[in-house]
Write an enzyme that holds these catalytic residues in place. Structure first.
Site, short mmCIF file in Angstrom:
data_model
loop_
_atom_site.label_atom_id
_atom_site.label_comp_id
_atom_site.label_asym_id
_atom_site.label_seq_id
_atom_site.Cartn_x
_atom_site.Cartn_y
_atom_site.Cartn_z
N HIS A 53 1.19 5.05 1.20
CA HIS A 53 0.66 6.06 2.13
C HIS A 53 0.67 7.41 1.42
O HIS A 53 1.67 7.80 0.84
CB HIS A 53 1.56 6.19 3.36
CG HIS A 53 1.54 5.02 4.29
ND1 HIS A 53 0.82 5.02 5.46
CD2 HIS A 53 2.16 3.82 4.23
CE1 HIS A 53 1.01 3.86 6.08
NE2 HIS A 53 1.83 3.11 5.36
N HIS A 65 0.84 -1.20 0.00
CA HIS A 65 0.00 0.00 0.00
C HIS A 65 0.87 1.24 0.00
O HIS A 65 1.96 1.25 0.58
CB HIS A 65 -0.94 0.02 1.22
CG HIS A 65 -0.24 -0.21 2.51
ND1 HIS A 65 0.16 -1.47 2.93
CD2 HIS A 65 0.16 0.64 3.47
CE1 HIS A 65 0.76 -1.38 4.10
NE2 HIS A 65 0.79 -0.10 4.45
#
Ligand code: AMP
Ligand code: ZN
Length: 139
Positions: free
Chosen positions: A102, A100
């Site tokens: 950020h 992922h």
């Protein structure tokens, strides 16, 4: 979908999230413990534990979505900039082993610093060409 993966469960809707953006390759949602208001996580729908497992197309889709989300987050919170980053591996602070990105919006005077403040190991700077050659050889 990988069993027992928190983000696979969020992406499939099994666990609720505050959805920001989605398309056929990517799902983006608010971080439950934000570093700043609007902190968003952008994840590929496919499960990859590490960034380097992804192929060029998956990376392109992920980072194009991250770019869109960054523009929206900055606009929504009148942010003057943002940090965009991936914790890649447990040693680098990755807590959830599903890739992922950020997106952390930033404002002047928020007390935060830049990406180099993550670590400062004072490596030898006299051998930069050797270091570069070592990495080039590994490509
Ligand atoms: P990382 O350390 O890069 O793996 O980041 C994992 C992030 O996931 C952390 O910033 C957590 O606050 C966030 N997080 C953990 N559980 C949830 C959840 N259920 N919904 C949204 N974000 C979460
Ligand atoms: Zn997963």
């Amino acid at each position: 979908m990988t069993e027992n993966c928190l983000f696979c469960k969020i992406i499939s809707g099994e666990i609720p999230s505050n959805r920001i953006y989605e398309d056929d390759a990517v799902y983006a949602f608010l971080d439950i413990h934000p570093a700043s208001e609007g902190h968003t996580l952008v994840a590929p729908r496919k499960h990859f534990s590490r960034f380097v497992e992804m192929d060029a197309e998956d990376v392109a889709r992920l980072f194009e979505a991250a770019r869109k989300v960054t523009a929206a987050v900055e606009k929504a919170f009148s942010a003057e900039g943002s940090n965009i980053g991936v914790n890649n591996g447990e040693v680098a602070g990755q807590e959830v082993p599903h890739v992922h990105v950020h997106v952390i919006p930033r404002k002047k005077g928020d007390g935060g610093r830049g990406i180099k403040s993550i670590v400062w190991t004072e490596p030898d700077r006299t051998n930069l060409e050797e270091v570069a050659e070592k990495i080039r050889k590994a490509l």
